[in-house]
Structures are given as C-alpha cells and as structure tokens.
Scaffold this motif. Structure first.
Motif, PDB file in Angstrom:
ATOM      1  N   GLU A  83      -6.933 134.912  13.163  1.00 46.61           N
ATOM      2  CA  GLU A  83      -6.230 135.358  11.918  1.00 46.61           C
ATOM      3  C   GLU A  83      -6.598 134.329  10.580  1.00 46.61           C
ATOM      4  O   GLU A  83      -6.429 135.268   9.341  1.00 46.61           O
ATOM      5  CB  GLU A  83      -5.048 135.537  12.110  1.00 46.61           C
ATOM      6  CG  GLU A  83      -3.959 135.586  10.719  1.00 46.61           C
ATOM      7  CD  GLU A  83      -2.588 135.436  11.355  1.00 46.61           C
ATOM      8  OE1 GLU A  83      -1.194 135.007  10.073  1.00 46.61           O
ATOM      9  OE2 GLU A  83      -2.604 135.587  12.717  1.00 46.61           O
ATOM     10  N   ARG A  87      -7.871 136.126   7.452  1.00 42.72           N
ATOM     11  CA  ARG A  87      -6.957 136.299   5.865  1.00 42.72           C
ATOM     12  C   ARG A  87      -7.132 134.998   5.238  1.00 42.72           C
ATOM     13  O   ARG A  87      -7.289 135.713   3.644  1.00 42.72           O
ATOM     14  CB  ARG A  87      -5.463 136.212   7.201  1.00 42.72           C
ATOM     15  CG  ARG A  87      -4.380 136.827   6.084  1.00 42.72           C
ATOM     16  CD  ARG A  87      -3.305 136.043   6.461  1.00 42.72           C
ATOM     17  NE  ARG A  87      -1.925 136.386   6.270  1.00 42.72           N
ATOM     18  CZ  ARG A  87      -0.527 136.794   6.816  1.00 42.72           C
ATOM     19  NH1 ARG A  87      -0.410 136.772   7.523  1.00 42.72           N
ATOM     20  NH2 ARG A  87       0.108 136.888   5.135  1.00 42.72           N
ATOM     21  N   TYR A  88      -7.649 134.029   5.643  1.00 44.65           N
ATOM     22  CA  TYR A  88      -7.618 132.445   4.713  1.00 44.65           C
ATOM     23  C   TYR A  88      -8.341 132.314   4.109  1.00 44.65           C
ATOM     24  O   TYR A  88      -8.213 131.771   2.998  1.00 44.65           O
ATOM     25  CB  TYR A  88      -6.472 131.185   5.204  1.00 44.65           C
ATOM     26  CG  TYR A  88      -4.937 132.298   5.495  1.00 44.65           C
ATOM     27  CD1 TYR A  88      -4.076 132.599   4.819  1.00 44.65           C
ATOM     28  CD2 TYR A  88      -4.835 131.661   6.964  1.00 44.65           C
ATOM     29  CE1 TYR A  88      -3.101 132.516   5.143  1.00 44.65           C
ATOM     30  CE2 TYR A  88      -3.510 132.026   7.311  1.00 44.65           C
ATOM     31  CZ  TYR A  88      -2.446 132.675   6.380  1.00 44.65           C
ATOM     32  OH  TYR A  88      -1.345 132.967   6.759  1.00 44.65           O
TER      33      TYR A  88
END
Length: 359
Positions: A83, A87-88
């Motif tokens: 994640e 996502r980042y």
C-alpha cells in the motif's frame, strides 16, 4: 491518535524492542505508528513526514521477513508495504512484488488477486488485469481470525474481472469466457457496479456461443478432409504418388499427444517460474551485454507457447500445431543454459529454483 500520542507510542515500542530485539509484533506496530504520523501530515516537502513514511515501509518489510509470530500479522505487513509503495511512493514494482509475495504466502485469500488486477486496470493494461484476477475468481472466503475484507469476495473481484474483460485488447479464450460467466453469476455488487458485471456475463454468454460455433465449423471442415494416414489406392500406387513421408508431416494422433504433453508441462513450469522471478530475471539479463538478445528469445518462447495453446483451442491442422510446439521447445532448450548462466553470475535467489525447473 494525535501526533504527540503516536510519538510517545513509538518511543514505548522502541524501548520494547531494546528488551526484545527482533520481536515481530513490536516491529509491526512500529510500522503502523510511523504510518499514522505520515498520514497526519502527508507532505513530501516536510523532512519529518517523509522520514516517518520511509521508516514505516522499512518496519513493515522487516516484519515480512520474520517467520516467528502470527502468520496473519506477517501477511498484513506485506499488504501494508504494498500500500505504501503503490499509494504514496508510486513505486509500482515494489507494490506488485509485495502483493505477489503475500499471494504466495496465503494463496487462499482473494485480496491480492484483486489488488494486482485493480492496479493493472488503473494503469490501462486490461489484459494483464484479466490474467491476474483469474486465480482469485472462484476462491471461497477463507476462515481467518483477523480482519476480512468481505467486499472483495462479494463484489470487487468480479468488478475488476468485468472491467478487464470489457477493455481487453487480446482475444479471450473460450475457457476463460466460461469462467467469467460462472464467476460473474456469484456477484453481489450493488448499483452501477452490478450492472458492469451483469453486462460482461451477458457478453460471455454470447461469446461462448460464437466460439463454439467457430470450433464446430473448423471441426466439420477438418472431418471433411482426407486422413493423412489413409492407405493408398491402387491408382495412386501405379501413378507413383506414394513416396516417403515428408519431414515434419503428421504421424497421427499419438505423436501429437506426446508433443502436446511436453508443451503443456513446459508452459506451466516456465509461466510459474517467470511469474515469481521475472523482475529479478530482467535485472540479471541487463547486467551483461552478452545476454542482450536473450530477453527477446525468452519472450518469444512464451509468445510461441501461447500461440500453441490458441492453436489447440482452435483445432488447427496437425502440421501447424506440431510445428509451433516444436518451435517453442527448441527455443526453451536453447535459452535455458544462457538463463542459468545469467542467474548464476548474480548469485541469484532464483538460481536454485531454475535448476529444478529445467531438470
């Protein structure tokens, strides 16, 4: 939890880690603590925030490598690492790699099949998305003691299947259309998502009928041709039309079956291995100029294998089928030693598995 509370929480965890070095549970919660501090201020221009994100990923990756402790916690560490990467950080090699690791670790969960398929759908690669969701379509909801994302089993996996199939650029096989129809009937998607799945199930019904008719037409056409191994007539013998069989000419059903089994085994072994180690393989091939063309040969081998499978489904002529099978086997044989050498030169973790693959 406020930033101050999260900071104090991390300090307590670090003291625990001093008393119990390498404790998986402590390392796992350190990952969560730093992630919460990043999420409170997700600013890459802020040095402290950026530091928290990096440490969170570091701790989650550490937890994935610790075998002791609860296995579900280890699986969730893999998911959180993926994640963060996806996502980042926008590091898609990292995210897909972490999801694949989690998938191998707990193959009964459908979550990773959904995550990877969604990734490729959003990236505009529907054929990859369709390939990746396949293994998760018929999985039953497993019994787990920690959090279960039930929506994955009820709807989300079918939604990604529908979107991938609707936008696929390459032909979808008859068998996969059958799977889409069977799996799609199980969906519990509401509203527009439900309509997406219903639409692809309806399309699957039409495609199944269409492809079956095509197969029947080809089969009828093949039956109408004279058998290759029929006994020559007296007129043919007198006319000198019964010479030696040409090289590569079909020798009957038994011969096809032998090549067929070899090809299927090679395709399965190669596909499984490359799916696991493709990233490492790509890096290995890039290390040495002498292996420059090997990557192309390897890809060609896989493409030829897929063509063989398509030929089998379409029931083309024996000569064409055997020729494609033999072409694939030749490429596989010529490439495997160079691949072995490339991996050995790196001291690769894939080397041992490669030995077992090609033996």
């Amino acid at each position: 939890r406020s930033q101050n509370k999260s900071g104090r929480y991390i300090n307590w965890l670090l003291k625990d880690l001093e008393e119990r070095p390498g404790d998986g549970r402590t390392i796992y919660y350190l990952g969560h603590g730093h992630l919460e501090l990043w999420q409170a201020n997700p600013d890459f221009n802020n040095a402290d925030s950026k530091l928290h994100l990096g440490r969170s990923l570091e701790y989650f990756k550490q937890r994935t490598n610790i075998r002791k402790g609860y296995y579900e916690e280890r699986w969730f560490a893999m998911i959180k690492a993926a994640e963060i990467c996806e996502r980042y950080l926008g590091d898609y090699q990292c995210s897909v790699s972490q999801w694949k690791t989690a998938q191998r670790f707990d193959p009964d969960r459908a979550d990773t099949f959904f995550y990877i398929s969604q990734h490729y759908n959003l990236a505009g690669q529907p054929d990859e998305a369709l390939k990746e969701i396949r293994g998760g379509l018929m999985l039953a909801t497993p019994r787990r003691s920690l959090f279960q994302w039930l929506e994955v089993y009820q709807c989300l996996r079918y939604r990604e299947m529908a979107r991938a199939a609707a936008n696929a650029r390459n032909p979808i096989s008859l068998e996969y259309w059958k799977l889409i129809k069977k799996a799609g009937k199980k969906h519990q998607c509401p509203g527009d998502e439900g309509k997406e799945v219903d639409a692809i199930v309806a399309k699957a019904r039409d495609k199944i009928k269409e492809l079956k008719k095509t197969e029947e037409a080809i089969e009828t056409k093949q039956k109408g041709k004279a058998p290759l191994d029929k006994a020559p007539s007296g007129k043919e013998e007198k006319a000198g039309l019964t010479g030696e069989r040409k090289t590569g000419q079909s020798r009957g059903k038994g011969s096809i079956r032998g090549h067929d089994q070899d090809a299927k085994l090679a395709v399965r072994k190669l596909s499984d291995w490359s799916a696991t180690f493709m990233l490492e393989l790509t890096e290995a091939l890039a290390d040495k100029k002498t292996y420059k063309s090997l990557g192309d040969d390897f890809s060609q081998a896989i493409n030829t294998a897929l063509e063989v499978q398509d030929m089998q489904e379409r029931k083309l002529t024996c000569d064409a089928y055997l020729g494609a099978v033999q072409g694939y086997l030749d490429l596989f044989s010529s490439s495997k030693e160079l691949l072995r050498a490339a991996l050995i030169s790196r001291g690769s973790i894939a080397t041992a598995s490669w030995f077992s693959l090609v033996e």
